[in-house]
Design a protein around this motif. Structure first.
Motif, PDB file in Angstrom:
ATOM      1  N   GLU A 121       0.844  -1.187   0.000  1.00 49.54           N
ATOM      2  CA  GLU A 121       0.000   0.000   0.000  1.00 49.54           C
ATOM      3  C   GLU A 121       0.882   1.240   0.000  1.00 49.54           C
ATOM      4  O   GLU A 121       1.892   1.316   0.692  1.00 49.54           O
ATOM      5  CB  GLU A 121      -0.966   0.014   1.187  1.00 49.54           C
ATOM      6  CG  GLU A 121      -0.326  -0.075   2.553  1.00 49.54           C
ATOM      7  CD  GLU A 121      -1.349  -0.046   3.680  1.00 49.54           C
ATOM      8  OE1 GLU A 121      -1.037   0.541   4.721  1.00 49.54           O
ATOM      9  OE2 GLU A 121      -2.446  -0.595   3.507  1.00 49.54           O
ATOM     10  N   ILE A 122       0.524   2.183  -0.837  1.00 51.90           N
ATOM     11  CA  ILE A 122       1.273   3.432  -0.966  1.00 51.90           C
ATOM     12  C   ILE A 122       0.471   4.515  -0.253  1.00 51.90           C
ATOM     13  O   ILE A 122      -0.601   4.913  -0.711  1.00 51.90           O
ATOM     14  CB  ILE A 122       1.471   3.799  -2.452  1.00 51.90           C
ATOM     15  CG1 ILE A 122       2.047   2.617  -3.223  1.00 51.90           C
ATOM     16  CG2 ILE A 122       2.382   5.011  -2.589  1.00 51.90           C
ATOM     17  CD1 ILE A 122       1.942   2.772  -4.733  1.00 51.90           C
ATOM     18  N   LYS A 123       0.982   4.983   0.868  1.00 48.65           N
ATOM     19  CA  LYS A 123       0.260   5.976   1.662  1.00 48.65           C
ATOM     20  C   LYS A 123       0.596   7.383   1.176  1.00 48.65           C
ATOM     21  O   LYS A 123       1.753   7.748   1.036  1.00 48.65           O
ATOM     22  CB  LYS A 123       0.620   5.832   3.138  1.00 48.65           C
ATOM     23  CG  LYS A 123       0.154   4.512   3.748  1.00 48.65           C
ATOM     24  CD  LYS A 123       0.519   4.413   5.213  1.00 48.65           C
ATOM     25  CE  LYS A 123       0.063   3.078   5.803  1.00 48.65           C
ATOM     26  NZ  LYS A 123       0.447   2.934   7.229  1.00 48.65           N
ATOM     27  N   THR A 124      -0.450   8.171   0.908  1.00 50.01           N
ATOM     28  CA  THR A 124      -0.287   9.572   0.549  1.00 50.01           C
ATOM     29  C   THR A 124      -1.112  10.406   1.524  1.00 50.01           C
ATOM     30  O   THR A 124      -1.741   9.857   2.430  1.00 50.01           O
ATOM     31  CB  THR A 124      -0.747   9.821  -0.900  1.00 50.01           C
ATOM     32  OG1 THR A 124      -2.167   9.652  -0.985  1.00 50.01           O
ATOM     33  CG2 THR A 124      -0.063   8.852  -1.861  1.00 50.01           C
ATOM     34  N   ARG A 125      -1.120  11.706   1.349  1.00 49.47           N
ATOM     35  CA  ARG A 125      -1.860  12.566   2.283  1.00 49.47           C
ATOM     36  C   ARG A 125      -3.371  12.367   2.188  1.00 49.47           C
ATOM     37  O   ARG A 125      -4.083  12.520   3.174  1.00 49.47           O
ATOM     38  CB  ARG A 125      -1.536  14.032   2.011  1.00 49.47           C
ATOM     39  CG  ARG A 125      -0.112  14.432   2.336  1.00 49.47           C
ATOM     40  CD  ARG A 125       0.063  14.735   3.811  1.00 49.47           C
ATOM     41  NE  ARG A 125       1.372  15.296   4.073  1.00 49.47           N
ATOM     42  CZ  ARG A 125       2.307  14.739   4.828  1.00 49.47           C
ATOM     43  NH1 ARG A 125       2.063  13.566   5.399  1.00 49.47           N
ATOM     44  NH2 ARG A 125       3.457  15.322   5.025  1.00 49.47           N
ATOM     45  N   LYS A 126      -3.877  12.015   1.003  1.00 49.25           N
ATOM     46  CA  LYS A 126      -5.321  11.942   0.808  1.00 49.25           C
ATOM     47  C   LYS A 126      -5.875  10.526   0.742  1.00 49.25           C
ATOM     48  O   LYS A 126      -7.053  10.314   1.007  1.00 49.25           O
ATOM     49  CB  LYS A 126      -5.707  12.692  -0.473  1.00 49.25           C
ATOM     50  CG  LYS A 126      -5.568  14.203  -0.360  1.00 49.25           C
ATOM     51  CD  LYS A 126      -5.894  14.908  -1.667  1.00 49.25           C
ATOM     52  CE  LYS A 126      -7.351  14.890  -1.996  1.00 49.25           C
ATOM     53  NZ  LYS A 126      -7.657  15.727  -3.189  1.00 49.25           N
ATOM     54  N   LYS A 127      -5.052   9.561   0.376  1.00 50.95           N
ATOM     55  CA  LYS A 127      -5.593   8.212   0.199  1.00 50.95           C
ATOM     56  C   LYS A 127      -4.479   7.184   0.248  1.00 50.95           C
ATOM     57  O   LYS A 127      -3.302   7.524   0.164  1.00 50.95           O
ATOM     58  CB  LYS A 127      -6.341   8.120  -1.135  1.00 50.95           C
ATOM     59  CG  LYS A 127      -5.437   8.268  -2.347  1.00 50.95           C
ATOM     60  CD  LYS A 127      -6.195   8.536  -3.629  1.00 50.95           C
ATOM     61  CE  LYS A 127      -7.123   7.441  -4.031  1.00 50.95           C
ATOM     62  NZ  LYS A 127      -7.749   7.660  -5.344  1.00 50.95           N
ATOM     63  N   ILE A 128      -4.874   5.926   0.359  1.00 45.99           N
ATOM     64  CA  ILE A 128      -3.941   4.802   0.258  1.00 45.99           C
ATOM     65  C   ILE A 128      -4.155   4.165  -1.115  1.00 45.99           C
ATOM     66  O   ILE A 128      -5.278   3.840  -1.497  1.00 45.99           O
ATOM     67  CB  ILE A 128      -4.171   3.775   1.374  1.00 45.99           C
ATOM     68  CG1 ILE A 128      -3.806   4.380   2.732  1.00 45.99           C
ATOM     69  CG2 ILE A 128      -3.338   2.521   1.126  1.00 45.99           C
ATOM     70  CD1 ILE A 128      -4.100   3.474   3.906  1.00 45.99           C
ATOM     71  N   VAL A 129      -3.080   3.994  -1.849  1.00 43.42           N
ATOM     72  CA  VAL A 129      -3.138   3.422  -3.191  1.00 43.42           C
ATOM     73  C   VAL A 129      -2.570   2.014  -3.148  1.00 43.42           C
ATOM     74  O   VAL A 129      -1.519   1.777  -2.555  1.00 43.42           O
ATOM     75  CB  VAL A 129      -2.328   4.282  -4.188  1.00 43.42           C
ATOM     76  CG1 VAL A 129      -2.424   3.711  -5.593  1.00 43.42           C
ATOM     77  CG2 VAL A 129      -2.820   5.720  -4.159  1.00 43.42           C
ATOM     78  N   GLU A 130      -3.271   1.079  -3.789  1.00 38.86           N
ATOM     79  CA  GLU A 130      -2.821  -0.306  -3.814  1.00 38.86           C
ATOM     80  C   GLU A 130      -2.780  -0.825  -5.251  1.00 38.86           C
ATOM     81  O   GLU A 130      -3.674  -0.517  -6.038  1.00 38.86           O
ATOM     82  CB  GLU A 130      -3.772  -1.189  -3.001  1.00 38.86           C
ATOM     83  CG  GLU A 130      -3.819  -0.828  -1.529  1.00 38.86           C
ATOM     84  CD  GLU A 130      -4.964  -1.531  -0.818  1.00 38.86           C
ATOM     85  OE1 GLU A 130      -4.707  -2.552  -0.172  1.00 38.86           O
ATOM     86  OE2 GLU A 130      -6.111  -1.062  -0.953  1.00 38.86           O
TER      87      GLU A 130
END
Length: 338
Positions: A121-130
């Motif tokens: 999972e790639i954590k960013t400020r607005k969402k988690i991208v998988e």
């Protein structure tokens, strides 16, 4: 979990089902989705029948489909137990991967922020991208373990989106000091000077897909502030000439439209502490006839060079509307024949 055999009174054959029990009815409702749409999606793609009985789901189908369905449903339920959301795209990703989680331990060179807990999972400020396909998962691993990475494949496969997500993750975790996103402004050509506005206003329309991706991961006010501080740059490829890009996450999008000299210029900007990603689609070259694509030249010259990774996507990795994959396949067949 277990397997039971039932007899269908209307047919003289045995029906094998796999019952799954879920203790939290509230989470089971979320797992099933509104009007059981999540279950319908799994049924359709796996060729299963799923029957809900209280806090149990019964899977009916062949052995392989039941086994895959059981793993997918259990993983999705665990996702909900962990407090993570469940969107239609997550269901599709779980089905494509066979299992939502990557059980392999993080490898040397992986950014641990993205691989902790066994899943990607790639954590960013607005969402988690998988990542939602095996190719996407391999791409994310490649992005985190190589200083220079190429992502090549058709539109809609997440090449640029995942690259920008990883760039944002590296930035917010302090691995790089800035983000630099660029594309060749091929369509503008020499006409830029005739367009109204400042140089930035002239090229902004060609950079819009990069803004769209960035705004998915960072609040717009933060993007504006970081741009003002030069910690985020979104610019045409030509603006990279003469620079050394150190301690930066650098993404070149639509690289098939870079010339051979532009590609060489860009790749030699790589500085200490930087990560560079080059994305492109070999089927969408907009360069004048007879001009060699820098992406294709780089692929030919750099394959096999230690520290440089090439990742490939196909129509099976398209994560936009399902029709997009069919459109890509139709064009591929036509051009292959012609």
């Amino acid at each position: 979990m277990g397997i039971s055999a039932l007899t269908d009174p209307t047919r003289a054959e045995e029906i094998i089902e796999t019952p799954l029990e879920f203790p939290d009815n509230r989470l089971l409702v979320e797992l099933c989705g509104e009007f059981d749409r999540n279950l319908s999606q799994i049924e359709h793609q796996l060729g299963l029948q799923i029957i809900r009985r209280g806090n149990q789901l019964a899977l009916i189908g062949d052995g392989e489909s039941r086994a895959r369905g059981a793993v997918i449903l259990q993983e999705l339920y665990e996702r909900l137990e962990a407090g993570r959301s469940l969107e239609p795209g997550d269901i599709d990703g779980a089905i494509r991967l066979g299992t939502l989680e990557d059980k392999a331990a993080p490898r040397a060179g992986d950014q641990l922020e993205m691989f902790q807990g066994g899943h990607v999972e790639i954590k960013t400020r607005k969402k988690i991208v998988e990542p939602r396909t095996a190719a996407q998962k391999a791409y994310v691993r490649s992005l985190t373990s190589n200083e220079l990475c190429f992502g090549i494949g058709p539109a809609g496969t997440g090449k640029t989106y995942l690259a920008v997500a990883v760039a944002v993750n590296l930035f917010i975790n302090g691995h790089v000091d800035r983000i630099i996103l660029c594309r060749p402004a091929v369509e503008a050509g020499e006409r830029l000077g005739f367009l109204p506005g400042t140089q930035e206003e002239k090229v902004d329309p060609y950079m819009q897909p990069l803004y769209d991706a960035l705004n998915d991961f960072l609040p717009s006010k933060q993007v504006a502030k970081l741009k003002e501080e030069k910690k985020i740059e979104i610019a045409p490829l030509a603006f990279m000439r003469g620079r050394t890009l150190a301690n930066a996450a650098v993404v070149l999008d639509e690289a098939q439209n870079a010339t051979t000299m532009q590609m060489k210029m860009f790749l030699t900007r790589l500085g200490d502490g930087s990560r560079m990603v080059v994305t492109g689609d070999r089927s969408q070259v907009d360069l004048p006839r007879g001009v060699m694509s820098g992406l294709m030249e780089a692929e030919k010259l750099l394959k096999g060079v230690d520290g440089i990774a090439f990742n490939y996507f196909t129509s099976k990795d398209v994560v936009r509307h399902p029709l997009v994959a069919k459109i890509i396949d139709a064009y591929d067949v036509e051009y292959a024949q012609g």
